[in-house]
Structures are given as structure tokens and as C-alpha cells.
Scaffold this motif. Structure first.
Motif, short mmCIF file in Angstrom:
data_model
loop_
_atom_site.label_atom_id
_atom_site.label_comp_id
_atom_site.label_asym_id
_atom_site.label_seq_id
_atom_site.Cartn_x
_atom_site.Cartn_y
_atom_site.Cartn_z
N MET A 1 43.31 20.77 18.57
CA MET A 1 42.51 21.46 19.59
C MET A 1 43.40 21.85 20.76
O MET A 1 44.25 21.08 21.18
N GLU A 2 43.25 23.06 21.20
CA GLU A 2 44.12 23.48 22.29
C GLU A 2 43.52 23.13 23.63
O GLU A 2 42.32 23.23 23.86
N LYS A 3 44.40 22.67 24.52
CA LYS A 3 43.96 22.26 25.86
C LYS A 3 45.06 22.67 26.82
O LYS A 3 46.23 22.35 26.61
N PHE A 4 44.66 23.44 27.81
CA PHE A 4 45.66 23.93 28.75
C PHE A 4 45.49 23.25 30.10
O PHE A 4 44.38 22.89 30.48
N ARG A 5 46.59 23.08 30.79
CA ARG A 5 46.46 22.47 32.12
C ARG A 5 46.31 23.53 33.20
O ARG A 5 45.89 23.24 34.31
N ALA A 6 46.67 24.75 32.88
CA ALA A 6 46.49 25.81 33.87
C ALA A 6 46.12 27.13 33.18
O ALA A 6 46.54 27.39 32.06
N ASN A 7 45.30 27.92 33.86
CA ASN A 7 44.97 29.27 33.39
C ASN A 7 45.52 30.27 34.40
O ASN A 7 45.26 30.14 35.60
N LEU A 8 46.29 31.23 33.91
CA LEU A 8 46.82 32.26 34.79
C LEU A 8 46.01 33.53 34.57
O LEU A 8 46.08 34.13 33.51
N MET A 9 45.19 33.89 35.56
CA MET A 9 44.33 35.05 35.41
C MET A 9 45.04 36.27 36.00
O MET A 9 45.11 36.45 37.21
N LEU A 10 45.59 37.08 35.11
CA LEU A 10 46.37 38.23 35.53
C LEU A 10 45.49 39.48 35.49
O LEU A 10 44.86 39.76 34.47
N CYS A 11 45.43 40.21 36.58
CA CYS A 11 44.54 41.36 36.66
C CYS A 11 45.04 42.51 35.79
O CYS A 11 46.19 42.92 35.90
N ALA A 12 44.16 43.00 34.93
CA ALA A 12 44.50 44.14 34.08
C ALA A 12 43.49 45.26 34.30
O ALA A 12 43.12 45.97 33.38
N GLY A 13 43.06 45.41 35.54
CA GLY A 13 42.22 46.56 35.88
C GLY A 13 43.12 47.79 35.97
O GLY A 13 44.35 47.67 35.96
N THR A 14 42.49 48.96 36.05
CA THR A 14 43.28 50.20 36.05
C THR A 14 44.32 50.22 37.18
O THR A 14 45.46 50.61 36.98
N GLY A 15 43.92 49.73 38.37
CA GLY A 15 44.83 49.74 39.51
C GLY A 15 46.07 48.90 39.26
O GLY A 15 47.21 49.35 39.45
N CYS A 16 45.85 47.66 38.80
CA CYS A 16 46.98 46.76 38.58
C CYS A 16 47.82 47.20 37.37
O CYS A 16 49.04 47.05 37.38
N VAL A 17 47.18 47.73 36.35
CA VAL A 17 47.94 48.20 35.19
C VAL A 17 48.88 49.32 35.65
O VAL A 17 50.06 49.36 35.27
N ALA A 18 48.37 50.19 36.54
CA ALA A 18 49.21 51.26 37.06
C ALA A 18 50.37 50.70 37.89
O ALA A 18 51.44 51.30 37.96
N SER A 19 50.15 49.55 38.52
CA SER A 19 51.23 48.95 39.31
C SER A 19 52.17 48.09 38.48
O SER A 19 53.11 47.51 39.02
N GLY A 20 51.89 47.93 37.19
CA GLY A 20 52.87 47.25 36.32
C GLY A 20 52.43 45.96 35.66
O GLY A 20 53.27 45.16 35.25
N THR A 21 51.11 45.73 35.50
CA THR A 21 50.64 44.49 34.88
C THR A 21 51.25 44.23 33.50
O THR A 21 51.63 43.11 33.19
N THR A 22 51.37 45.28 32.69
CA THR A 22 51.82 45.08 31.31
C THR A 22 53.22 44.47 31.26
O THR A 22 53.47 43.50 30.53
#
Lengths: 127, 622
Positions: B1-22
Motif C-alpha cells: 500500500m502506498e503512503k506518502f508523507r508529503a503531497n506537492l500540489m503543483l498548479c497546472a492551470g493554463t496560466g502556470c503551464v504558460a509560465s513553465g509548469t511542465t
């Protein structure tokens, strides 16, 4: 995904509880593993891995693990602080794979601090 | 079972993708793997976080640390410091403008602190491409409740009691709309969603569709049940590729899970949902035009009545709700109407999402309780105008709205109070303008848009908007004459009175409100051939006040037409014959020594020096 029935919605929610406990807050216990250079050199990584393994095996979503830097007592590393909500935090020292597993069962799940490994009880809280 | 100690929520909205999310995502994933943390730390791509100005943005849970303006170069250091050693990395944290201290936690940052999230409840907390994550946040529980425990009347009553009004612009009570359609007897009815967001500067609906597509689908299922529809369409503009992709994925997942299609959740209720792509015509955001477009015809409005609740799509009873309205439905069903009414005012209940943009520090998406003062949104959340400039006006409601001046900033944001100013809440675009903006030019900009987008059916709108535009063009180019303002107002009111649909009925608003609140600017353009903001090139002369010029050379270096001469540390001079009036010297000067004078100014400029800045001028005239 197979077709869902109404009761399946709740099951899916339960299944993802661990991740959302992290994101939404509302956890019961927080363990901070001190991972400064000293801690890592003394084996904090193994302690962390063992702890994550115990949490996964016990399938607990109410316990979160974070890391922090050097706690200032490099000679007694690896150190970890266990904070159960509304109880005094406990700092443990000279930890190992086996010791943290015991602490997980006795203190984190059982609620009884493991005095023989404890460095100090009642230090500052971080939540 | 997978269990993580941290979640990194990276924004992938159009604005952030345009600024380089990928690229940031790839770098983050590689670095986490390299450090052996990939079994402890999970990266989740989310929809729009809202704070687009600072993108790409990342929220780290459970620590709740907020990072901004991520770059690939900084990733190794971030991973080493925060995720390996547990020391949040200050360099990438948010800092208030003009202050040096970092604010580590998202909840303490002013931009987020004043917001109340209902529509955007899942923003940044779920992966919009995974239906399980939506379900984990109580998703589809409201649909289940509506399908099993509530009658059609029950649903309509809750929505009516909640006071929810259409968030697309007109503010018509949603419950009433559903009530009308539910009472009409027909073998076929349609439940429709308006995702044809067209106001320049508005992106609320796009963000909801990208960040939380299932919330729209769930709202539609509940609406369909309330009115007795079994077919639905989401009309989205084709210019929103990411929104279309995520909506389609969400529909596919929901269909596979038995949440759409036949016999939803084994309750016996059927609802099929499809996406229809709009080609981006502004008028197709109007409900009757949207329905014609959906039928495959040319998108033009038709007279009402008959209202769509009786004769809508293919002449069948139809309900069309805006994206944001639909995203409000599920929480109302789960929590009740009193909960919804606990925020907002008596007639404008709940929360509204605004797209804050323009000359403001914190550009982004904000959700606030209705009834809060405009000033709170602009100064406390938005951080005020950029570079400490002076606030001039805020444009609400896009081309259908109007400009609200500084003196009215303390009015509460409700449908009624905003309409009283001559603007409208509209879909929620909020464009902030500082003292560098020419209000006549602003009105012209919106008229260019509406004159272009008028479908041509009604003469007052088709010809009238063109005449308004031509007159505004004349004024900004120095051909304005006495009486123009009266003609603009008179014609504007006629267009409003005689147009069929919302486009024509609101198109003159930008002209009427700017004349109402910035009359002196029109007068100065017409009588004195003087654009005091220095925007209209034909009505401006730039001049250097030798007494204030330090001879730093900043203007000279920036001048594209080599029209500035002068020696170091000695006052500079503009050669008017070469000046193209691009404003670059005005922007470059740190000593405010460049003054804006009327067109072709002759005589002694120093006579006007005392009255050349915007604020000083007003004093001088009064």
C-alpha cells in the motif's frame, strides 16, 4: 473504473483518506524526523523509511510525518519528535529502525510514551 | 500500500503551464527520484490555484508551505532543503511587495487570506484528471442525495431558498429558472451549460472547468433531475483547449463509473452529456444565440418570449446555466440553503468568483462573499495598483459593464449596488486601471470589441455601435467637437432601448459610465486637444521640465526615435519633430521631469507646468 453504487462513493473517500488528511489537515499525530546533516549521517533516513513502512502497514491516515533540520543535539541523533494532539510532545533520541517501530506501536498508536527511549517530554509543540 | 508523507500540489492551470509548469514538474520528479524520495513524496498536478501572477506555484502539504515563481534551476536546492532536510526554502516563498520578509504559509498570504472558497472548493487540492480525488472530497454525494432522497420540488425549493443567482452576468434566480422548466410538460427537455466565457479579461469559468470539471457535471446532473431532462450539452469555446480536454476526460470517467448515462448510480435516472465546441463568437454567450449555435445554425439571438424554459434548444424546454452557477449547486444540496445564505446579502447571497487583472499587483482568481466592498478586493486581496501608481478606475462586467471610479470604491459588491453605478457584476471580470489609462481610449477599446462582435441582426446595435466607435475614434484623434458627448449619450441610450439581446442592451455601458464619471477627460480631449494620460498620440506633447531634469540619460537611452538630446548631468530636451509620442521617456524618468502637454503645444510650457500632472490638473481646473 467499474460502475459505482451509492455506497461506493464513501468507500472511495475512505481509500483516499490518507492523502487528503495531509492536504486538508485534521491529523491526530505528527512525527518530525530531524534530518540535519548530523541526523542523516547517524541514520535518520533508515528511521524515516521504517516509520513510513509502519504507517503503511497499519494503514493509518491520521498520522503525518515531516522532516526538519538539526535539533541542536547532534550527539544523540537520530532524533524524532512525536506530537499527539492535545498531549505534550516527546523527543526521542539515539533512534534506530527497531526503536521507531516500537515507538510507533506503543506511543503513536497506543498513546503511551516509550520512556526508555525518550530524551525529553513536554518540549515545544509545532502544530 | 502506498503512503506518502508529503503531497506537492503543483498548479497546472493554463496560466502556470504558460509560465513553465511542465518543465518544473519534470525537474521536480527527476530530483525527487535522484534523492530517493519518490516513495515518500507525491507530486499532484492541480487545476488553477488562482494566484496566476506568481506562477508556476506549488503548495506543499501537510506543511502548507506556498512556493511561487518556480524555475527549473531552483528545483535541486528546493528538494534538498525542504524535502530532504526539512527546511522550507525561503528564497521561493511569497514576499509582500516592498517588504523583505517571506510569508511561508498559504493561509497567511493576503491574496488568499480574505477569500472564501465554495465554487473553488477543490482548487489546488485535487488532481482534476482523477475522478477518485473529486469523490474523495464528497464529490457526487449531492447527486446521490438528489437522485434518491429528494423530489424535483425539494431540489428546486432548496435552490430557490438559497437565493443563488445566475453567475453568467444577468443574475436571474437559478431556482426560478429550474421551476419554470420543470413545470412545462414535454417528452424531451435539455439541461445546458454555458462555458462560452467571452468577456476580455475574464477567466473564472475556464478555471473551474480546468480545476474541477466534475463539479460542473454534478451540478448538471442535479439540474437535469430537477427539471426532468435526460440530455445535456456543455457549450465551451474552442479557444479553451485544456478546459475541453479535462471536461471530456471527466465526462468519460463519469460515464464509465455509471455517474452519467443510463441508470445513474442504479437509481433509474438517465442523463447523457456531451460537449459542443463554440467558435468564439461573443454573441453566442447569449442564451438564445447559444441555442441556435448548438442547433448548427448561425448564432443569433431571437426575441423572448417564448423563453427557453418553454421553447429552447430545438424548441424543447431548456435550462441554460453558467459554469460557476452549476459549480455552486452540489454544496447547496449537501449543506442546505441556510448555509448558502450565511454569506452575502439578502438579495445577493453566497460567494462570487472574480478574475482580477490589469494594473494591479496580484493578478489572479479570487472568490469572495458577495457584499464585501470593492476596495477590499482591490487593495487587500489585489494589493493595489502596481508600482505604487494611483488608482483610477475598475472596469466590471467586461464590454457590457462600466468603469467605477475611486469615489465609489466603498460600495458593496452586490448585483443591485453595482448596477446602480452603471456597471454590472457581469460574469466577474475586474480590470483595474491606474492613472496611466485614458478613459476615452478605454471606452473605445470596448466599443471596438462590441462593434466587431455585434451579430448584425438589430440595426441599432449593428450601426449604432459603429457610430459610437467612429465618434470615439474622432475624439481620441483630435477631431472631437462640441456636442459629441451629448450625442454619444443620446445614441447610447437609444441602442440600449432598441436592441434585442444583452449584447446591444449593454454595449454602450462603457461609454456612458466613462462620460458619467470622467467627463473632464472627454472635455479635455474635445476642447483642449489634450489627453492628460498621454495615451492618445494625436493629443499629446511630451516636454522635459529643465528645472527637474537631472540629466541621468534614462529617457535618452530608451527613446526609439532618437528624439532626445542632452549632455550627461545637464537638462535634456525633446526634439518635437522627431518625437513619436510612445511614452517611453515618460515611463523611464525617475524624477517626474517629463510632462504631458496638449497637442502641438506652442508658447511657454512652463506656464502649464503646475497643471501638467493628472492630480494637479484637477486642482487647477476647479
Amino acid at each position: 473504473m467499474p460502475r459505482l453504487k451509492i455506497e461506493d462513493l464513501q468507500k472511495i473517500k475512505e481509500k483516499h483518506k490518507a492523502d487528503f488528511a495531509l492536504r486538508e489537515g485534521g491529523y491526530r499525530a505528527k512525527v518530525t524526523v530531524h534530518m540535519g546533516t548530523c541526523g542523516i549521517a547517524a541514520g535518520a533516513r533508515n528511521v524515516m523509511t521504517a516509520l513510513m513502512d509502519e504507517i503503511a502497514k497499519a494503514n493509518r491516515s491520521d498520522v503525518i510525518v515531516t522532516t526538519s533540520g538539526c535539533a541542536g543535539l547532534c550527539a544523540r541523533e537520530p532524533l524524532a519528535t512525536v506530537e499527539i494532539m492535545n498531549q505534550s510532545p516527546v523527543k526521542y533520541c539515539d533512534l534506530s529502525d527497531e526503536k521507531i517501530r516500537e515507538i510507533f506501536k506503543e506511543h503513536i498508536l497506543g498513546g503511551n510514551p516509550v520512556e526508555k527511549y525518550a530524551l525529553v517530554m513536554g518540549s515545544e509543540t509545532t502544530y | 500500500m502506498e503512503k506518502f508523507r508529503a503531497n506537492l500540489m503543483l498548479c497546472a492551470g493554463t496560466g502556470c503551464v504558460a509560465s513553465g509548469t511542465t518543465k518544473v514538474r519534470d525537474a521536480l520528479r527527476d530530483e525527487i527520484q535522484k534523492r530517493g524520495l519518490d516513495e515518500e513524496i507525491k507530486i499532484v498536478l492541480t487545476g488553477c490555484n488562482g494566484y496566476c501572477a506568481e506562477g508556476p506555484v506549488l503548495s506543499v502539504y501537510p506543511d502548507e508551505i506556498f512556493y511561487q515563481k518556480l524555475t527549473v534551476e531552483e528545483i535541486p536546492k528546493l528538494v534538498e532543503e525542504h524535502f530532504l532536510k526539512g527546511r522550507p526554502y525561503e528564497k521561493l516563498m511569497f514576499k509582500e511587495p516592498e517588504k523583505k520578509t517571506a510569508i511561508p504559509m498559504m493561509k497567511d498570504i493576503p491574496f488568499f487570506k480574505h477569500q472564501v472558497l465554495r465554487v473553488l472548493r477543490n482548487k489546488g487540492l485535487i488532481d482534476p484528471e482523477k475522478i477518485e480525488e473529486y469523490i474523495a472530497r464528497d464529490g457526487y454525494q449531492a447527486a446521490a442525495k438528489a437522485l434518491t432522497q429528494m423530489t424535483q420540488e425539494d431540489i428546486i425549493k432548496v435552490i430557490k431558498d438559497s437565493g443563488l443567482r445566475g453567475r453568467g452576468g444577468a443574475g436571474f434566480p437559478t431556482g426560478l429558472k429550474w421551476d419554470f422548466a420543470s413545470k412545462v410538460k414535454s417528452d424531451i427537455k435539455y439541461m445546458l451549460c454555458n462555458g462560452d466565457e467571452g468577456d476580455p479579461g475574464a477567466f473564472m469559468d475556464r478555471s473551474v472547468m480546468e480545476a474541477d470539471p466534475h463539479s460542473v457535471i454534478e451540478g448538471m446532473i442535479i439540474g437535469a433531475r430537477a427539471i426532468g431532462a435526460h440530455h445535456g450539452y456543455i457549450y465551451v469555446r474552442a479557444e479553451y483547449p485544456l478546459a475541453v480536454k479535462r471536461l471530456q476526460l471527466a465526462i468519460d470517467q463519469a460515464t464509465e463509473a455509471g455517474l452519467l448515462g443510463n441508470n445513474i448510480l442504479d437509481t433509474g435516472f438517465d442523463f447523457k452529456l456531451e460537449i459542443y465546441l463554440g467558435a468564439g463568437a461573443f454573441v453566442c454567450g447569449e442564451e438564445t444565440a447559444l441555442m441556435r449555435s448548438l442547433e448548427g445554425k448561425r448564432g443569433m439571438p431571437r426575441p423572448r418570449p417564448p423563453f427557453p424554459a418553454h421553447k429552447g434548444l430545438w424548441d424543447k424546454p431548456s435550462v441554460l446555466n453558467n459554469v460557476e452557477t452549476l459549480a455552486q449547486i452540489a454544496p447547496i444540496i449537501l449543506n442546505g440553503s441556510d448555509w448558502y445564505r450565511s454569506l452575502g446579502t439578502e438579495k445577493s447571497t453566497g460567494t462570487k468568483v472574480f478574475a482580477l487583472t490589469g494594473a494591479i499587483n496580484n493578478v489572479g482568481l479570487v472568490e469572495v462573499p458577495m457584499g464585501i466592498p470593492l476596495r477590499t478586493i482591490i487593495y487587500d486581496i489585489g494589493g493595489g495598483p502596481k508600482k505604487g501608481r494611483k488608482f483610477k478606475a475598475v472596469q466590471l462586467g467586461g464590454p457590457s459593464g462600466g468603469c467605477i471610479p475611486e469615489s465609489l470604491l466603498d460600495i458593496p459588491v452586490t448585483y443591485e449596488d453595482i448596477v446602480a453605478t452603471g456597471a454590472i457584476v457581469g460574469s466577474g471580470g475586474m480590470v483595474v486601471m491606474d492613472d496611466n489609462t485614458c478613459m476615452v481610449g478605454t471606452a473605445k477599446f470596448f466599443l471596438e470589441f462590441t462593434a466587431d462582435e455585434s451579430c448584425g441582426k438589430c440595426t441599432p446595435c449593428r450601426v449604432g455601435t459603429k457610430i459610437l466607435l467612429d465618434m470615439l475614434t474622432d475624439i481620441t484623434e483630435g477631431r472631437g467637437k462640441e456636442g459629441d458627448m451629448e450625442t454619444l449619450e443620446d445614441l447610447g441610450r437609444d441602442i440600449i432601448a432598441t436592441s434585442l439581446c444583452g449584447l446591444g442592451q449593454t454595449a454602450p455601458n462603457p461609454v456612458l459610465t466613462t462620460i458619467k464619471y470622467f467627463r473632464d477627460e472627454y472635455e479635455s480631449h474635445i476642447k483642449h486637444k489634450w489627453c492628460k494620460a498621454g495615451v492618445c498620440r494625436s493629443l499629446t506633447t511630451f516636454w522635459i521640465d529643465e528645472k527637474m531634469c537631472k540629466g541621468c540619460g534614462a529617457c535618452l537611452r530608451g527613446c526609439p526615435s532618437k528624439a532626445i538630446m542632452g549632455e550627461k548631468k545637464k537638462p535634456h530636451k525633446i526634439i518635437q519633430e522627431l518625437c513619436v509620442r510612445c511614452r517611453s521617456c515618460y515611463e523611464a524618468c525617475k524624477f517626474k521631469s517629463i510632462k504631458i502637454l496638449p497637442a502641438n503645444f506652442e508658447g511657454d510650457p512652463s506656464e502649464l507646468v503646475g497643471v501638467t500632472t493628472e492630480t494637479e490638473t484637477k486642482k487647477g481646473e476647479s
